[in-house]
Design a protein around this motif. Structure first.
Motif, PDB file in Angstrom:
ATOM      1  N   SER A  64      30.623  17.891  18.093  1.00 28.18           N
ATOM      2  CA  SER A  64      30.498  16.737  17.210  1.00 28.18           C
ATOM      3  C   SER A  64      29.964  16.074  18.161  1.00 28.18           C
ATOM      4  N   SER A  65      29.405  16.015  18.805  1.00 27.94           N
ATOM      5  CA  SER A  65      28.797  15.744  20.642  1.00 27.94           C
ATOM      6  C   SER A  65      27.218  15.138  19.669  1.00 27.94           C
ATOM      7  N   PRO A  66      26.742  14.116  19.965  1.00 31.12           N
ATOM      8  CA  PRO A  66      25.455  13.410  19.216  1.00 31.12           C
ATOM      9  C   PRO A  66      24.156  14.377  19.450  1.00 31.12           C
ATOM     10  N   ALA A  67      23.554  15.487  18.465  1.00 31.49           N
ATOM     11  CA  ALA A  67      22.219  16.024  18.319  1.00 31.49           C
ATOM     12  C   ALA A  67      21.902  16.211  20.553  1.00 31.49           C
ATOM     13  N   SER A  68      21.904  14.605  20.566  1.00 30.45           N
ATOM     14  CA  SER A  68      20.314  14.557  22.011  1.00 30.45           C
ATOM     15  C   SER A  68      21.350  15.739  23.434  1.00 30.45           C
ATOM     16  N   VAL A  69      22.799  15.224  22.776  1.00 29.15           N
ATOM     17  CA  VAL A  69      23.257  15.992  24.118  1.00 29.15           C
ATOM     18  C   VAL A  69      24.799  16.843  24.384  1.00 29.15           C
ATOM     19  N   VAL A  70      24.786  17.345  23.115  1.00 28.50           N
ATOM     20  CA  VAL A  70      25.851  18.093  22.583  1.00 28.50           C
ATOM     21  C   VAL A  70      25.103  19.733  22.987  1.00 28.50           C
ATOM     22  N   THR A  71      24.048  20.022  23.882  1.00 28.87           N
ATOM     23  CA  THR A  71      23.711  21.298  23.922  1.00 28.87           C
ATOM     24  C   THR A  71      22.665  20.958  25.590  1.00 28.87           C
ATOM     25  N   ARG A  72      22.727  21.376  26.339  1.00 31.50           N
ATOM     26  CA  ARG A  72      21.360  20.734  27.439  1.00 31.50           C
ATOM     27  C   ARG A  72      21.292  21.662  28.301  1.00 31.50           C
ATOM     28  N   PHE A  73      20.222  22.453  29.208  1.00 31.54           N
ATOM     29  CA  PHE A  73      20.454  22.675  30.323  1.00 31.54           C
ATOM     30  C   PHE A  73      20.342  22.735  31.562  1.00 31.54           C
ATOM     31  N   GLU A  74      21.330  22.984  32.099  1.00 27.26           N
ATOM     32  CA  GLU A  74      21.929  22.940  33.351  1.00 27.26           C
ATOM     33  C   GLU A  74      20.453  22.467  34.042  1.00 27.26           C
ATOM     34  N   PRO A  75      20.416  21.880  35.184  1.00 30.32           N
ATOM     35  CA  PRO A  75      19.519  20.299  35.367  1.00 30.32           C
ATOM     36  C   PRO A  75      19.152  20.631  36.377  1.00 30.32           C
ATOM     37  N   ILE A  76      19.516  21.557  37.099  1.00 30.07           N
ATOM     38  CA  ILE A  76      19.020  21.172  38.660  1.00 30.07           C
ATOM     39  C   ILE A  76      18.070  23.238  38.159  1.00 30.07           C
ATOM     40  N   THR A  77      18.940  24.049  37.265  1.00 28.83           N
ATOM     41  CA  THR A  77      18.389  24.780  37.042  1.00 28.83           C
ATOM     42  C   THR A  77      16.618  25.213  36.050  1.00 28.83           C
ATOM     43  N   LEU A  78      16.763  23.849  35.569  1.00 32.15           N
ATOM     44  CA  LEU A  78      16.118  23.492  34.991  1.00 32.15           C
ATOM     45  C   LEU A  78      14.880  23.099  35.167  1.00 32.15           C
ATOM     46  N   LEU A  79      15.186  22.017  36.911  1.00 31.37           N
ATOM     47  CA  LEU A  79      14.378  21.647  37.438  1.00 31.37           C
ATOM     48  C   LEU A  79      13.495  23.053  38.389  1.00 31.37           C
ATOM     49  N   ALA A  80      13.923  23.590  38.629  1.00 29.83           N
ATOM     50  CA  ALA A  80      13.344  24.738  39.548  1.00 29.83           C
ATOM     51  C   ALA A  80      11.903  25.717  38.512  1.00 29.83           C
ATOM     52  N   ALA A  81      12.516  25.667  37.576  1.00 26.53           N
ATOM     53  CA  ALA A  81      11.988  26.251  36.966  1.00 26.53           C
ATOM     54  C   ALA A  81      10.215  25.161  36.720  1.00 26.53           C
ATOM     55  N   LEU A  82      10.464  23.685  36.028  1.00 27.92           N
ATOM     56  CA  LEU A  82       9.642  23.075  35.605  1.00 27.92           C
ATOM     57  C   LEU A  82       8.635  23.106  37.283  1.00 27.92           C
ATOM     58  N   SER A  83       9.269  23.364  38.272  1.00 28.92           N
ATOM     59  CA  SER A  83       8.957  23.221  39.614  1.00 28.92           C
ATOM     60  C   SER A  83       7.271  24.094  39.498  1.00 28.92           C
ATOM     61  N   THR A  84       7.345  25.171  38.474  1.00 32.47           N
ATOM     62  CA  THR A  84       6.765  26.105  38.902  1.00 32.47           C
ATOM     63  C   THR A  84       5.533  26.277  37.981  1.00 32.47           C
ATOM     64  N   VAL A  85       5.499  24.730  36.811  1.00 28.95           N
ATOM     65  CA  VAL A  85       4.738  24.832  35.823  1.00 28.95           C
ATOM     66  C   VAL A  85       3.348  23.319  35.972  1.00 28.95           C
ATOM     67  N   THR A  86       4.472  23.148  36.928  1.00 21.32           N
ATOM     68  CA  THR A  86       4.001  21.203  37.176  1.00 21.32           C
ATOM     69  C   THR A  86       3.152  21.562  38.679  1.00 21.32           C
ATOM     70  N   GLN A  87       2.449  20.685  38.703  1.00 27.97           N
ATOM     71  CA  GLN A  87       2.215  20.502  40.916  1.00 27.97           C
ATOM     72  C   GLN A  87       2.840  19.164  41.304  1.00 27.97           C
ATOM     73  N   GLN A  88       2.543  18.137  40.831  1.00 27.07           N
ATOM     74  CA  GLN A  88       1.845  16.958  41.365  1.00 27.07           C
ATOM     75  C   GLN A  88       4.153  16.537  41.248  1.00 27.07           C
ATOM     76  N   ILE A  89       3.952  15.870  39.878  1.00 29.41           N
ATOM     77  CA  ILE A  89       4.857  14.952  39.501  1.00 29.41           C
ATOM     78  C   ILE A  89       6.307  15.530  40.051  1.00 29.41           C
TER      79      ILE A  89
END
Length: 440
Positions: A64-89
């Motif tokens: 019953s949580s709001p759609a924006s927060v009912v599910t989400r990736f564990e964020p440190i894992t997500l950052l590891a993935a994003l580090s491979t598809v970005t270069q500077q941000i």
């Protein structure tokens, strides 16, 4: 631009959008667990030369949580993935000092910082939700002041662990058999009120030395922690005058810790709704508001205030609500907003549903740029954390309209200053405590 200051901009990413019903918009893509969408948005933010993208976190959920927060990736894992598809941000992640262990978190964040080439920031939170305790084998949630007391020691332990290794510790001499310069690795041997940690960490430092420290609490203890350890502060400010007062107070508190005001950047949240004309922008906002389901009003407000409001009508004025031991600054902000505007519970819910107490600006790209420029040049902010109502169009409107206007005004960069987040933010690389030469 005043005194050589440079505007800082972050993107606060929520896959289902920041508006509670933004996901219902015909052009919205639902993306809480949609990595392709998150990757696309991150790369777009990098092309626009934003300082960082930021991911919040929560340690509880339900269907019953709001759609924006009912599910989400564990964020440190997500950052590891994003580090491979970005270069500077920059890549900013939230992690709790109440429900993590310092050694484990120091290792995780240092690893992603190393993998990304020095682009990571850690948003230090103490977790306001009492129910989180039940997910971590605890029967009770720490009291507010104790959470901040623990957080201060937690951060010092983590920073000490990040200093385990001085720069360039590898020898890798195959002839002599020397792999590591042992004089450059150090145990921490910390014993304090909450933690006892030996060290050293098993990850060396990135090019930026330490990940950037972000703090998001605006209560009294939160501001004190920010003055002590924060390098970026995320905050919610509704009015220009309140934002100026918060800015002056927090910057003034840095002297107590021997810190320079330019080494802390204050970024209020900004929820933009942009149209080609002001009329079109207002119509876009009303369309978003039309999607709101008022049946969620009680649950949403009770979650914000941690107080049972079921005995009141949604069309009643806001009652006096006692302060809880969970959130402090946001309920105070919402109560002030409700009193100043004379809002009913329903009207306050609709404000919260839009941006959770952050500043909502509805207008053209030029009007958004005017707002940003006024707050920046008036020392109400060093920049903003952008909170699109839905993705990807809600962010595209900002990138295509507002960013070029800010660049044309000389307020925002056209190229990155370097490759690390500290270089983007103009923050110094912390000197490793073991490399400091004692004063004779």
């Amino acid at each position: 631009m005043s005194r050589g200051r440079k505007l800082k901009l972050g993107l606060f990413v929520q896959g289902a959008g920041h508006h509670v019903a933004g996901w219902r918009h015909p052009k919205a893509q639902s993306g809480s667990e949609n990595f392709d969408l998150i990757k696309q948005v991150a790369q777009k933010a990098e092309q626009a030369k934003l300082d960082m993208i930021f991911f919040a976190d929560g340690l509880t959920t339900s269907a019953s949580s709001p759609a924006s927060v009912v599910t989400r990736f564990e964020p440190i894992t997500l950052l590891a993935a994003l580090s491979t598809v970005t270069q500077q941000i920059g890549l900013a992640v939230t992690a709790s000092t109440t429900y993590y262990d310092p050694f484990n978190l120091a290792r995780l964040i240092a690893s992603v910082d190393k993998l990304s080439g020095g682009r990571v920031a850690w948003n230090v939170v103490t977790t306001s939700t009492p129910e989180a305790a039940q997910n971590f084998s605890n029967t009770a949630h720490l009291e507010h002041h104790l959470r901040y007391d623990r957080a201060a020691e937690f951060v010092e332990v983590v920073k000490g662990l990040w200093d385990s290794w001085e720069q360039d510790p590898y020898i890798v001499n195959k002839e002599t058999g020397e792999y590591i310069d042992q004089s450059k690795v150090h145990e921490l041997n910390h014993t304090g009120k909450y933690f006892a940690v030996k060290g050293p960490l098993s990850v060396t430092q990135s090019r930026q030395g330490h990940p950037v420290i972000i703090q998001a609490g605006s209560s009294g203890p939160g501001q004190e922690l920010a003055a002590r350890i924060g390098e970026v502060v995320f905050t919610a400010q509704q009015s220009y005058a309140d934002a100026q007062a918060f800015y002056a107070s927090l910057k003034g508190g840095l002297r107590k810790y021997g810190r320079s005001p330019e080494h802390l950047h204050i970024l209020p949240g900004l929820f933009p709704v942009i149209g080609n004309t002001e009329k079109e922008a207002k119509e876009k906002y009303e369309e978003l508001q039309h999607f709101i389901d008022d049946s969620r009003a009680y649950a949403t407000l009770e979650e914000r205030f941690q107080y049972d409001l079921s005995s009141y009508s949604l069309d009643d004025p806001i009652p006096d609500i006692p302060e809880s031991d969970g959130r402090k600054s946001r309920p105070q902000l919402l109560m002030k907003l409700a009193r100043e505007k004379g809002l009913t519970l329903r009207q306050l819910y609709r404000e919260v549903a839009g941006a959770r107490g952050h500043r909502i600006v509805v207008g053209t790209a030029n009007q958004l740029a005017d707002h940003i420029q006024k707050w920046f040049e008036g020392y109400a902010a060093d920049g903003f954390n952008i909170m699109p109502p839905f993705l990807p169009d809600g962010f595209d409107d900002f990138v295509q309209g507002v960013i070029p206007e800010l660049q044309n005004r000389g307020l925002f960069r056209t190229e990155y200053e370097g490759s690390t987040l500290r270089e983007h933010l103009g923050l110094p690389v912390p000197q490793n405590r073991h490399s400091i030469v004692p004063t004779p």
